[in-house]
Write a protein that holds these residues in place. Structure first.
Motif, PDB file in Angstrom:
ATOM      1  N   PHE A  60       8.807  40.443  39.296  1.00  0.00           N
ATOM      2  CA  PHE A  60       8.659  40.446  40.748  1.00  0.00           C
ATOM      3  C   PHE A  60       9.661  39.470  41.346  1.00  0.00           C
ATOM      4  O   PHE A  60       9.981  38.436  40.753  1.00  0.00           O
ATOM      5  CB  PHE A  60       7.242  40.036  41.150  1.00  0.00           C
ATOM      6  CG  PHE A  60       6.181  41.009  40.727  1.00  0.00           C
ATOM      7  CD1 PHE A  60       5.807  42.049  41.556  1.00  0.00           C
ATOM      8  CD2 PHE A  60       5.562  40.887  39.483  1.00  0.00           C
ATOM      9  CE1 PHE A  60       4.839  42.948  41.171  1.00  0.00           C
ATOM     10  CE2 PHE A  60       4.587  41.779  39.097  1.00  0.00           C
ATOM     11  CZ  PHE A  60       4.224  42.821  39.933  1.00  0.00           C
ATOM     12  N   SER A  61      10.151  39.812  42.535  1.00  0.00           N
ATOM     13  CA  SER A  61      11.050  38.893  43.216  1.00  0.00           C
ATOM     14  C   SER A  61      10.315  37.664  43.742  1.00  0.00           C
ATOM     15  O   SER A  61      10.914  36.640  44.010  1.00  0.00           O
ATOM     16  CB  SER A  61      11.760  39.614  44.376  1.00  0.00           C
ATOM     17  OG  SER A  61      10.798  40.101  45.312  1.00  0.00           O
ATOM     18  N   GLU A 112       2.668  46.545  42.256  1.00  0.00           N
ATOM     19  CA  GLU A 112       2.727  45.820  43.518  1.00  0.00           C
ATOM     20  C   GLU A 112       1.652  44.743  43.526  1.00  0.00           C
ATOM     21  O   GLU A 112       0.500  44.996  43.134  1.00  0.00           O
ATOM     22  CB  GLU A 112       2.505  46.785  44.689  1.00  0.00           C
ATOM     23  CG  GLU A 112       2.561  46.109  46.045  1.00  0.00           C
ATOM     24  CD  GLU A 112       2.296  47.084  47.178  1.00  0.00           C
ATOM     25  OE1 GLU A 112       2.339  46.658  48.353  1.00  0.00           O
ATOM     26  OE2 GLU A 112       2.021  48.267  46.885  1.00  0.00           O
ATOM     27  N   THR A 148       8.986  47.106  41.549  1.00  0.00           N
ATOM     28  CA  THR A 148       7.892  46.207  41.913  1.00  0.00           C
ATOM     29  C   THR A 148       8.073  45.771  43.357  1.00  0.00           C
ATOM     30  O   THR A 148       9.165  45.860  43.927  1.00  0.00           O
ATOM     31  CB  THR A 148       7.867  44.968  41.000  1.00  0.00           C
ATOM     32  OG1 THR A 148       9.075  44.221  41.170  1.00  0.00           O
ATOM     33  CG2 THR A 148       7.699  45.363  39.540  1.00  0.00           C
ATOM     34  N   SER A 149       6.999  45.294  43.951  1.00  0.00           N
ATOM     35  CA  SER A 149       7.044  44.743  45.303  1.00  0.00           C
ATOM     36  C   SER A 149       5.908  43.752  45.455  1.00  0.00           C
ATOM     37  O   SER A 149       4.943  43.755  44.680  1.00  0.00           O
ATOM     38  CB  SER A 149       6.935  45.851  46.359  1.00  0.00           C
ATOM     39  OG  SER A 149       5.665  46.479  46.284  1.00  0.00           O
ATOM     40  N   THR A 150       6.009  42.887  46.444  1.00  0.00           N
ATOM     41  CA  THR A 150       4.983  41.873  46.718  1.00  0.00           C
ATOM     42  C   THR A 150       4.559  41.973  48.163  1.00  0.00           C
ATOM     43  O   THR A 150       5.289  42.457  49.022  1.00  0.00           O
ATOM     44  CB  THR A 150       5.531  40.458  46.432  1.00  0.00           C
ATOM     45  OG1 THR A 150       6.701  40.252  47.223  1.00  0.00           O
ATOM     46  CG2 THR A 150       5.875  40.302  44.962  1.00  0.00           C
TER      47      THR A 150
END
Length: 501
Positions: A60-61, A112, A148-150
Motif C-alpha cells: 500500500f502507498s 483496499e 491496492t488503495s487506502t
C-alpha cells in the motif's frame, strides 16, 4: 489417578474378566477439551501450532495505521486477519492470512484498506479475489501497489490546503478572473482570429456558446453510438477496458518507460508551439471541410454496403480460386526466374537503348516520309481510283478497271482458253493492211511501219501525247487530282491508218 483393575477372589467365582473405568480427573479433562478447544477451532478455523496457512502480502502507498489482527473481509465476510505490517521503501507491506472459504485469490486481486464502522473502530482489509480467468496467487504472493488503495483520511484533506497551497489557489483564481475580463492589446490581437479580436476572454467564451448547439447534438450522437448496436455492448466495452487497464497495471516498468517517453514527446511538441498554434488556428476550416467529406462518405456507404453484399458470392469462391491458382503459381515462379523470363527481360533491357535510338531515327526520317506517302494516297491516288472514265464503255471506278485488266492479262497469258489464241494472233494476222508513223525507226526509209490486222482500228484511247513534266521538288499531296475525262482521255483518231488494197 486411575485405579488398578480388581480381581474377584471369592470362592466359587468363575468370572475372570477385568473391570476398568476412567478416573474422575480424566473425565474432567476430556470435558474441558471438548467444550473449549472445539468451539475455538470452529470459530477460528485454524489449528494451532501449524503456522498461518495461506498468507498473502499487499503493498500500500499508505498503511493508514492498520494494526495486526485487523480483519480481512471479502464481500463483508471475514476470511482472515492481518498478521504483520512493515515498511517497504516509501510504501507499506501488509501480510495477512486467507482461510479456505476465501480462496482462491487470483493474480488480478484488489485490496483496499477501509475504515470499519463507528462502533468497531480501526480499519480492515477489503479484498476482492479477482477474475476466475486469472491464475491463482501462491501462498506468500504479493498484490502490487497498482492493485491496492487506502481510505482518504480527514487529515490528508486538511493538509492538502496548507497556507502556500491556499495562496497559490488564490493567485490562480485571480489570474483566471483577469483572463476573463482583460481587454487584449493590438499586439495581442495581431495573431488572433477575426472573430475574437478586441474581445475579452469572457466575451470569447460567450461567443463560443453559439456553437454549443451543434456541438451538443454531435456529442449526443457520439454518446449514443457508444451504446453500441445491441444491449450489453457498453458493458462489454467497459469490461474489456478493465482487462486492458489490468494488463497495463501488471506492466508497471513498461508504464514508467511510457511516461518517460511521453515526457520526451510532449517536450518535442512544446518546441514546436508556434507550428501547433498555426495548426489549431487552421483547424476550424479543416473541420468544416472534413464535415462535408464525412457527409459525402456517409452517402457512399449504402451503395458500398450493397456492393459488399453482392460481393459475398465472389468471396465464397475465393478459396477455390486460390487452390486452383496454386499450380499456376508453381509454374509461374520458374517462368519468371533468371533462366527463362528473367533472361529475356535482361536481353530486352540491353536492346532497349538501341530500339530507342532506332525509334528516334525513324521518327526523324521514316515517319515523315510515311506520312507524306499516306497523304499522297489519301488526297491523290484514292480520288483518282474512285473516278469513272466517261467514254461510253464505263465499267465503274478506275480501280475496278485496273483489276479487270489484270484478269484479262491473266487470261491472255494462258496457252488456251475459251477464246483460243485470239489475242496472240491479233497483232500478226489478218487481211487489213495498216501503217503507223515511226520517226525514230531505222528499218524503213519512209519512217513508217506496216502490219496486217484483222480489223481496221477505230481509235486510240487515251490519245498518245508527251509525258507530263516531272516536279520532284513538289510534294504529291499538294498536286491537283488528275482529270481522267480530259481531252486526252476521250477516244481519238486511230494512230494506225488502214491502207486500201
Amino acid at each position: 489417578m486411575g485405579r488398578l483393575p480388581e480381581r474377584d477372589t471369592r470362592v466359587g467365582a468363575t468370572d475372570s474378566r477385568i473391570k476398568w473405568r476412567p478416573s474422575n480427573a480424566t473425565i474432567a479433562l476430556i470435558f474441558v477439551l471438548v467444550f473449549t478447544v472445539g468451539p475455538y477451532l470452529a470459530f477460528t478455523k485454524h489449528i494451532p501450532f501449524t503456522g498461518h496457512g495461506y498468507t498473502l502480502n499487499a503493498t500500500f502507498s499508505n498503511g493508514v495505521k492498520i494494526a495486526t489482527r485487523s480483519p480481512v473481509r471479502i464481500a463483508g465476510v471475514a476470511v482472515g486477519e492481518v498478521i504483520g505490517v512493515s515498511r517497504d521503501g516509501d510504501n507499506t507491506k501488509v501480510t495477512f492470512t486467507v482461510e479456505g472459504d476465501g480462496r482462491p485469490i487470483h493474480a488480478d486481486a484488489f485490496a483496499e484498506i477501509r475504515p470499519r464502522i463507528f462502533l468497531e473502530g480501526n480499519f480492515f482489509v477489503d479484498l476482492r479475489p479477482g477474475s476466475p480467468s486469472s491464475p491463482e496467487l501462491e501462498s506468500g504472493g504479493t498484490i502490487p501497489v497498482s492493485h491496492t488503495s487506502t481510505a482518504l483520511q480527514l487529515d490528508q484533506i486538511l493538509t492538502s490546503l496548507q497556507s502556500p497551497v491556499r495562496a497559490d489557489l488564490s493567485r490562480a483564481l485571480e489570474a483566471f478572473g483577469t483572463a476573463l475580463t482583460h481587454k487584449p492589446t493590438p499586439a495581442e490581437d495581431a495573431t488572433q482570429l477575426p472573430e475574437v479580436k478586441g474581445r475579452s476572454g469572457a466575451e470569447g467564451l460567450n461567443g463560443a456558446l453559439k456553437y454549443g448547439g451543434d456541438a451538443g447534438r454531435y456529442s449526443a450522437q457520439v454518446t449514443n453510438a457508444f451504446l453500441g448496436t445491441s444491449p450489453g455492448d457498453l458493458s462489454r466495452l467497459v469490461a474489456g477496458a478493465g482487462r486492458t487497464f489490468g494488463a497495463l497495471a501488471r506492466r508497471e516498468g513498461d508504464l514508467q518507460s511510457l511516461i518517460v517517453n511521453f515526457d520526451t514527446f510532449t517536450g518535442a511538441l512544446a518546441a514546436q508551439s508556434q507550428n501547433l498554434s498555426t495548426t489549431v488556428r487552421r483547424l476550424a476550416p479543416t473541420l468544416e471541410v472534413g464535415r462535408r467529406a464525412l457527409v459525402n462518405l456517409n452517402r457512399t456507404l449504402p451503395p458500398l454496403r450493397a456492393w459488399a453484399i453482392e460481393f459475398r458470392p465472389a468471396v465464397a469462391e475465393l478459396p477455390a480460386l486460390i487452390s486452383a491458382a496454386d499450380p499456376w503459381l508453381a509454374q509461374a515462379r520458374p517462368l519468371l526466374s533468371g533462366r527463362e523470363a528473367g533472361g529475356v527481360a535482361k536481353l530486352l533491357e540491353e536492346s532497349t537503348p538501341y530500339l530507342t535510338g532506332a525509334t528516334q531515327a525513324g521518327m526523324a526520317s521514316t515517319i515523315p516520309q510515311i506520312n507524306r506517302l499516306s497523304l499522297c494516297t489519301s488526297k491523290v491516288f484514292v480520288p483518282v481510283g474512285n473516278e469513272t472514265v466517261h467514254d461510253g464503255f464505263e465499267t465503274g471506278p478506275n480501280y475496278r478497271e485496273f483489276f479487270y485488266y489484270l484478269a484479262d492479262f491473266a487470261g491472255a497469258g494462258q496457252n488456251f482458253d475459251g477464246n483460243g489464241p485470239y489475242l496472240r494472233a491479233q497483232p500478226g494476222g489478218g487481211s487489213t493492211l495498216v501503217r503507223i508513223d515511226n520517226p525514230s525507226g531505222n528499218l524503213s526509209t519512209d519512217k513508217q511501219d506496216w502490219a496486217h490486222v484483222v480489223e481496221a482500228p477505230t481509235g486510240v484511247q487515251p490519245q498518245l501525247g508527251g509525258a507530263p513534266p516531272k516536279k520532284p521538288e513538289v510534294r504529291c499531296a499538294t498536286q491537283p487530282v488528275p482529270d481522267v475525262n480530259g481531252p486526252l482521255g476521250q477516244v481519238g483518231p486511230p494512230q494506225l491508218t488502214a491502207v486500201s488494197p
